[in-house]
Design a protein around this motif. Sequence first.
Motif, mmCIF file in Angstrom:
data_model
loop_
_atom_site.group_PDB
_atom_site.id
_atom_site.type_symbol
_atom_site.label_atom_id
_atom_site.label_comp_id
_atom_site.label_asym_id
_atom_site.label_seq_id
_atom_site.Cartn_x
_atom_site.Cartn_y
_atom_site.Cartn_z
ATOM 1 N N GLY A 193 -2.834 4.136 -3.438
ATOM 2 C CA GLY A 193 -2.853 2.974 -4.319
ATOM 3 C C GLY A 193 -2.424 1.734 -3.570
ATOM 4 N N THR A 195 0.831 -1.201 0.000
ATOM 5 C CA THR A 195 0.000 0.000 0.000
ATOM 6 C C THR A 195 0.867 1.253 0.000
ATOM 7 O OG1 THR A 195 -0.142 0.096 2.425
ATOM 8 C CG2 THR A 195 -1.822 -1.186 1.270
ATOM 9 N N HIS A 196 0.370 2.291 -0.669
ATOM 10 C CA HIS A 196 1.017 3.598 -0.701
ATOM 11 C C HIS A 196 0.014 4.611 -0.146
ATOM 12 C CE1 HIS A 196 4.316 2.198 -3.418
ATOM 13 N NE2 HIS A 196 3.380 1.313 -3.741
ATOM 14 N N LYS A 214 0.333 -8.980 -5.329
ATOM 15 C CA LYS A 214 1.211 -9.740 -6.216
ATOM 16 C C LYS A 214 1.499 -11.098 -5.590
ATOM 17 C CE LYS A 214 5.724 -9.633 -8.529
ATOM 18 N NZ LYS A 214 6.975 -8.877 -8.738
ATOM 19 N N ASN A 238 -3.535 -3.878 -9.479
ATOM 20 C CA ASN A 238 -3.945 -2.852 -8.526
ATOM 21 C C ASN A 238 -5.193 -3.320 -7.786
ATOM 22 O OD1 ASN A 238 -1.890 -1.040 -9.280
ATOM 23 N ND2 ASN A 238 -3.110 -0.287 -11.004
ATOM 24 N N ASN A 239 -5.080 -3.396 -6.467
ATOM 25 C CA ASN A 239 -6.165 -3.911 -5.640
ATOM 26 C C ASN A 239 -7.020 -2.751 -5.123
ATOM 27 O OD1 ASN A 239 -7.785 -5.157 -3.657
ATOM 28 N ND2 ASN A 239 -6.230 -6.730 -3.296
ATOM 29 N N THR A 240 -8.307 -2.787 -5.458
ATOM 30 C CA THR A 240 -9.220 -1.702 -5.059
ATOM 31 C C THR A 240 -10.106 -2.088 -3.877
ATOM 32 O OG1 THR A 240 -10.823 -2.466 -6.719
ATOM 33 C CG2 THR A 240 -9.275 -0.743 -7.391
ATOM 34 N N ARG A 273 -1.334 -2.629 -4.339
ATOM 35 C CA ARG A 273 -1.018 -3.637 -5.341
ATOM 36 C C ARG A 273 -0.869 -5.001 -4.684
ATOM 37 N NH1 ARG A 273 0.392 -3.863 -10.514
ATOM 38 N NH2 ARG A 273 1.799 -5.500 -11.268
#
Length: 222
Positions: free
Chosen positions: A150, A115-116, A154, A165-167, A152
């Motif tokens: 954002g 996460t960012h 993986k 990209n995980n929403t 992600r």
Amino acid sequence: MRFAILFLLVVLQSNAQVVSDSIESSHYFEDQFYVGLSYNFILNHPEGSNQRNLSYGLQAGVIKDIPLNRVGTKAIGVGAGLALNSYYSNLVADISGDDISYSINDDITRSKLETHLVEFPLEFRWRNSTAEDYKFWRVYGGIKAAYVLGARSKYDLGDISEGFNNTDLTKFQYGLTLSFGYNTFNLHAYYALTELFDGNASVNGEVLQYRPLRIGLIFYIL
């Protein structure tokens, strides 16, 4: 007589300036920048899930120090910064079209959620410092809000490597913070009051209720 009055006014003005300068100089400011490194624990695992590898976090930002008393030992800190957090486990996220699914796989080589965030810490600060002493004890406690810019997911399984990209994450997150230590090295902890996922994610019929706990070191810089 006029000379005496003029002399008295000059003396009074000088004394007032000295007092004013003394008061202003006592309101010193501390810890304008911070950099932190943490180990990220995952709380509230679903059945069969466990944490793996080195889940780490990085944070950095700036804080406005606002003294609450004349000697500067108590203050409020209001800031903003950026953070990167990774979480490794045997939970695998996969995507098909717009649908994200989750499974638990013990044979996975590596599965990561990264996460960012942009963060906004608010701290109540106590320290036994002075305007001339830069080595002191500190205890800073407060709350930190964050917005997920954002995320992600993986995973690596043999020769297969997938990422997207995980929403499914909770966009607005917040939690309690505590930092204490002496001089440069300070212990830092963050306990999330919000869940990592937004409630739409589930595995084997169980809603994912991951809640991060981060413990590490934080360095405050003037």
